[in-house]
Design a protein around this motif. Structure first.
Motif, PDB file in Angstrom:
ATOM      1  N   THR A 205      34.941  14.588  27.236  1.00 39.09           N
ATOM      2  CA  THR A 205      33.837  14.912  26.321  1.00 39.09           C
ATOM      3  C   THR A 205      32.549  15.062  27.129  1.00 39.09           C
ATOM      4  N   THR A 206      31.862  16.159  26.881  1.00 37.59           N
ATOM      5  CA  THR A 206      30.643  16.492  27.619  1.00 37.59           C
ATOM      6  C   THR A 206      29.455  16.455  26.668  1.00 37.59           C
ATOM      7  N   GLU A 207      28.328  16.001  27.171  1.00 40.97           N
ATOM      8  CA  GLU A 207      27.089  16.072  26.387  1.00 40.97           C
ATOM      9  C   GLU A 207      26.387  17.369  26.780  1.00 40.97           C
ATOM     10  N   THR A 208      25.984  18.142  25.796  1.00 39.62           N
ATOM     11  CA  THR A 208      25.258  19.382  26.111  1.00 39.62           C
ATOM     12  C   THR A 208      23.829  19.255  25.587  1.00 39.62           C
ATOM     13  N   THR A 220      28.641  14.932  32.029  1.00 40.95           N
ATOM     14  CA  THR A 220      30.007  14.475  31.794  1.00 40.95           C
ATOM     15  C   THR A 220      30.249  13.240  32.647  1.00 40.95           C
ATOM     16  N   PRO A 221      30.649  12.112  32.119  1.00 38.60           N
ATOM     17  CA  PRO A 221      30.847  11.902  30.684  1.00 38.60           C
ATOM     18  C   PRO A 221      29.529  11.938  29.920  1.00 38.60           C
ATOM     19  N   ALA A 222      29.635  12.102  28.605  1.00 41.00           N
ATOM     20  CA  ALA A 222      28.443  12.091  27.755  1.00 41.00           C
ATOM     21  C   ALA A 222      27.754  10.733  27.889  1.00 41.00           C
ATOM     22  N   ARG A 223      26.405  10.746  27.911  1.00 39.66           N
ATOM     23  CA  ARG A 223      25.664   9.497  28.091  1.00 39.66           C
ATOM     24  C   ARG A 223      25.624   8.671  26.799  1.00 39.66           C
ATOM     25  N   SER A 224      25.726   7.392  26.917  1.00 39.08           N
ATOM     26  CA  SER A 224      25.635   6.466  25.775  1.00 39.08           C
ATOM     27  C   SER A 224      26.516   6.861  24.599  1.00 39.08           C
ATOM     28  N   VAL A 225      27.741   7.214  24.883  1.00 36.80           N
ATOM     29  CA  VAL A 225      28.688   7.489  23.795  1.00 36.80           C
ATOM     30  C   VAL A 225      29.797   6.446  23.881  1.00 36.80           C
ATOM     31  N   SER A 226      30.023   5.735  22.772  1.00 30.97           N
ATOM     32  CA  SER A 226      31.017   4.659  22.787  1.00 30.97           C
ATOM     33  C   SER A 226      32.425   5.233  22.916  1.00 30.97           C
ATOM     34  N   ASP A 227      33.357   4.372  23.276  1.00 30.95           N
ATOM     35  CA  ASP A 227      34.755   4.810  23.381  1.00 30.95           C
ATOM     36  C   ASP A 227      35.239   5.353  22.053  1.00 30.95           C
ATOM     37  N   ALA A 228      34.792   4.698  20.970  1.00 32.81           N
ATOM     38  CA  ALA A 228      35.265   5.110  19.629  1.00 32.81           C
ATOM     39  C   ALA A 228      34.781   6.533  19.325  1.00 32.81           C
ATOM     40  N   ILE A 229      33.528   6.845  19.621  1.00 32.64           N
ATOM     41  CA  ILE A 229      33.010   8.191  19.350  1.00 32.64           C
ATOM     42  C   ILE A 229      33.669   9.202  20.285  1.00 32.64           C
ATOM     43  N   ASN A 230      33.866   8.788  21.505  1.00 30.91           N
ATOM     44  CA  ASN A 230      34.543   9.672  22.454  1.00 30.91           C
ATOM     45  C   ASN A 230      35.934  10.044  21.925  1.00 30.91           C
ATOM     46  N   ARG A 231      36.660   9.049  21.446  1.00 31.26           N
ATOM     47  CA  ARG A 231      38.010   9.317  20.903  1.00 31.26           C
ATOM     48  C   ARG A 231      37.922  10.238  19.692  1.00 31.26           C
ATOM     49  N   LYS A 232      36.917   9.984  18.849  1.00 25.94           N
ATOM     50  CA  LYS A 232      36.744  10.819  17.641  1.00 25.94           C
ATOM     51  C   LYS A 232      36.448  12.274  18.024  1.00 25.94           C
ATOM     52  N   ALA A 233      35.620  12.457  19.049  1.00 29.25           N
ATOM     53  CA  ALA A 233      35.266  13.810  19.502  1.00 29.25           C
ATOM     54  C   ALA A 233      36.498  14.514  20.066  1.00 29.25           C
ATOM     55  N   GLN A 234      37.281  13.771  20.833  1.00 32.23           N
ATOM     56  CA  GLN A 234      38.503  14.350  21.405  1.00 32.23           C
ATOM     57  C   GLN A 234      39.475  14.753  20.291  1.00 32.23           C
ATOM     58  N   ASP A 235      39.639  13.869  19.318  1.00 31.69           N
ATOM     59  CA  ASP A 235      40.580  14.149  18.219  1.00 31.69           C
ATOM     60  C   ASP A 235      40.119  15.350  17.396  1.00 31.69           C
ATOM     61  N   LEU A 236      38.810  15.394  17.091  1.00 25.99           N
ATOM     62  CA  LEU A 236      38.292  16.492  16.269  1.00 25.99           C
ATOM     63  C   LEU A 236      38.454  17.828  17.009  1.00 25.99           C
ATOM     64  N   ALA A 237      38.129  17.842  18.299  1.00 27.04           N
ATOM     65  CA  ALA A 237      38.221  19.087  19.071  1.00 27.04           C
ATOM     66  C   ALA A 237      39.676  19.567  19.140  1.00 27.04           C
ATOM     67  N   ARG A 238      40.582  18.646  19.363  1.00 27.69           N
ATOM     68  CA  ARG A 238      42.002  19.029  19.439  1.00 27.69           C
ATOM     69  C   ARG A 238      42.512  19.527  18.090  1.00 27.69           C
ATOM     70  N   LYS A 239      42.096  18.819  17.036  1.00 30.01           N
ATOM     71  CA  LYS A 239      42.524  19.226  15.692  1.00 30.01           C
ATOM     72  C   LYS A 239      42.007  20.630  15.374  1.00 30.01           C
ATOM     73  N   ALA A 240      40.736  20.887  15.751  1.00 24.88           N
ATOM     74  CA  ALA A 240      40.131  22.192  15.456  1.00 24.88           C
ATOM     75  C   ALA A 240      40.882  23.307  16.178  1.00 24.88           C
ATOM     76  N   VAL A 241      41.218  23.096  17.429  1.00 23.67           N
ATOM     77  CA  VAL A 241      41.879  24.158  18.205  1.00 23.67           C
ATOM     78  C   VAL A 241      43.340  24.311  17.782  1.00 23.67           C
ATOM     79  N   ALA A 242      43.963  23.194  17.412  1.00 19.48           N
ATOM     80  CA  ALA A 242      45.380  23.244  17.035  1.00 19.48           C
ATOM     81  C   ALA A 242      45.622  24.172  15.851  1.00 19.48           C
ATOM     82  N   CYS A 243      44.612  24.401  15.012  1.00 19.13           N
ATOM     83  CA  CYS A 243      44.860  25.237  13.825  1.00 19.13           C
ATOM     84  C   CYS A 243      44.762  26.736  14.127  1.00 19.13           C
TER      85      CYS A 243
END
Ligand code: ATP
Ligand code: MG
Ligand code: MG
Length: 379
Positions: A205-208, A220-243
């Motif tokens: 996950t990258t901060e832009t 990269t990694p994104a600054r001040s992003v918790s593990d939980a948010i990082n996981r959420k970002a990874q899951d959302l991005a994968r879900k979006a592309v998977a469709c």
């Protein structure tokens, strides 16, 4: 490795794709006009001259390719549909068709359960229709071109009713507009996702950081992003592309709101500015990953992991004709900085002319401005 790749578009993304292909001697032919960035880094001799929107030129490219791909989504998907009967088109023309219309993309994501900012299409580019949209979305809102948008050029922030007329004029009397609810984000994140024949993989996950709607910096990694948010970002991005259908690299841009909600801003069906850092900071770059995905070469999740933290800075055209070259030259004073220039010739203000990536310097991890350490040369 002997499959021939054809690329629509010869800009910097195409150039970095060709650079990655060169290392493996994967033959890549580029379709674009003139001596474009991507043609400059390959002497293959069979590049196709013409617009990447030109029917005959695309057919000519298809005739010398095993796989056709894109470095830009603003292409004629009708012709891609036509050639897909005789050549492998990756990602699918259907995917590119949906994504190139930013409102259609939003609808598609919504249908597939992916959260995005609420959007309202404008029937006509009129003050009345913008008024209607603002009564649904509130103000401020972002007025956006549905098509041909890049680097924020199709965006206009509408703060008050007084902005309506000017916003419509600024977007060039464009007939195809939509309004998007203002996202009060605390941060923007991006994830490069790779769709292979076997499934979906993702880069970190990258901060832009954007200025005036144009990407300026990535961390990269994104600054001040918790593990939980990082996981959420990874899951959302994968879900979006998977469709979406097809193989290749996709850039997923996201907004992280104040309450930690994540929304997808938009998806690019190709390598992306926010993934440049992967060239220096990951085992496999986004460009190698794209080639691996479309050519069914081996690729595993661990190949995409971050080796070292990285910061990427875009070099934009400035006030002077050679401002970008001055920045590049200054950056060469510090060889921890990796300078990339795109060979685009004439600089325009705000045009992406190159970028700089720096990785953490283990000898001097956190230099303080003007500290003795920062003035000292490592011996
Ligand atoms: P790209 O070069 O990434 O393709 P683009 O021209 O398609 O850019 P967007 O990604 O839609 O434009 O928007 C560019 C930037 O403008 C975003 O990264 C964000 O900083 C800002 N922006 C876009 N939409 C919104 C919104 N709804 N609310 C607030 N800011 C926004
Ligand atoms: Mg875009
Ligand atoms: Mg964007």
């Amino acid at each position: 490795m002997d499959k021939r790749v054809g690329v629509l578009g010869g800009g910097q993304l195409g150039a970095m794709l060709v650079e990655a292909a060169n290392q493996l001697r994967i033959p890549v032919n580029v379709l674009d006009v003139g001596h474009s960035s991507a043609k400059q880094v390959s002497s293959i001799g069979t590049h196709v001259e013409g617009s990447f929107k030109d029917r005959d030129a695309i057919k000519q490219l298809a005739a010398i390719s095993d796989v056709v791909t894109v470095e830009i989504e603003h292409v004629d998907t009708g012709i891609l549909e036509e050639i897909s009967g005789t050549v492998d088109v990756q990602p699918s023309w259907k995917t590119i068709r949906t994504i190139q219309d930013k409102y259609a993309q939003k609808e598609y994501l919504h249908e597939h359960g992916v959260a995005t900012a609420k959007s309202v299409p404008l029937g006509t580019a009129s003050v009345e229709d913008l008024e209607k949209a603002s009564s649904i979305l509130g103000l401020p809102l972002m007025l956006k071109s549905r098509r041909e948008a890049y680097d924020g050029r199709g965006n206009y922030p509408v703060k008050t009713k007084e902005d309506f007329k000017h916003a419509l004029e600024a977007l060039g009397g464009n007939k195809s507009l939509y309004a998007e609810k203002w996202a009060n984000f605390r941060m923007e994140l991006a994830v490069m996702v790779v769709k292979t024949k076997d499934g979906v993989l993702s880069f970190p996950t990258t901060e832009t950081v954007h200025e005036n709607s144009i990407c300026k910096l990535t961390y990269t990694p994104a600054r001040s992003v918790s593990d939980a948010i990082n996981r959420k970002a990874q899951d959302l991005a994968r879900k979006a592309v998977a469709c979406f259908q097809g193989k290749g690299v996709f850039g997923v841009e996201m907004f992280l709101l104040e309450d930690d909600t994540l929304l997808v801003n938009e998806i690019a069906p190709r390598p992306h500015n926010s993934g440049h850092y992967t060239i220096e900071a990951c085992r496999v770059s986004q460009y190698e990953a794209h080639l691996s995905a479309i050519l069914d070469l081996p690729l595993r999740q661990e190949d995409l992991e971050l080796r070292e933290p990285a910061v990427m800075l875009n070099i934009l055209g400035g006030e002077a004709k050679d401002s970008h070259l001055q920045i590049a030259e200054a950056a060469l004073e510090d060889r921890w900085l990796k300078v990339h220039l795109y060979g685009k010739g004439q600089a325009r203000k705000g045009r992406k002319m190159g970028h700089i990536t720096t990785k953490a310097n283990p000898r001097n991890p956190t230099p303080q401005p003007n500290s003795p350490q920062s003035r000292q040369n490592p011996s």
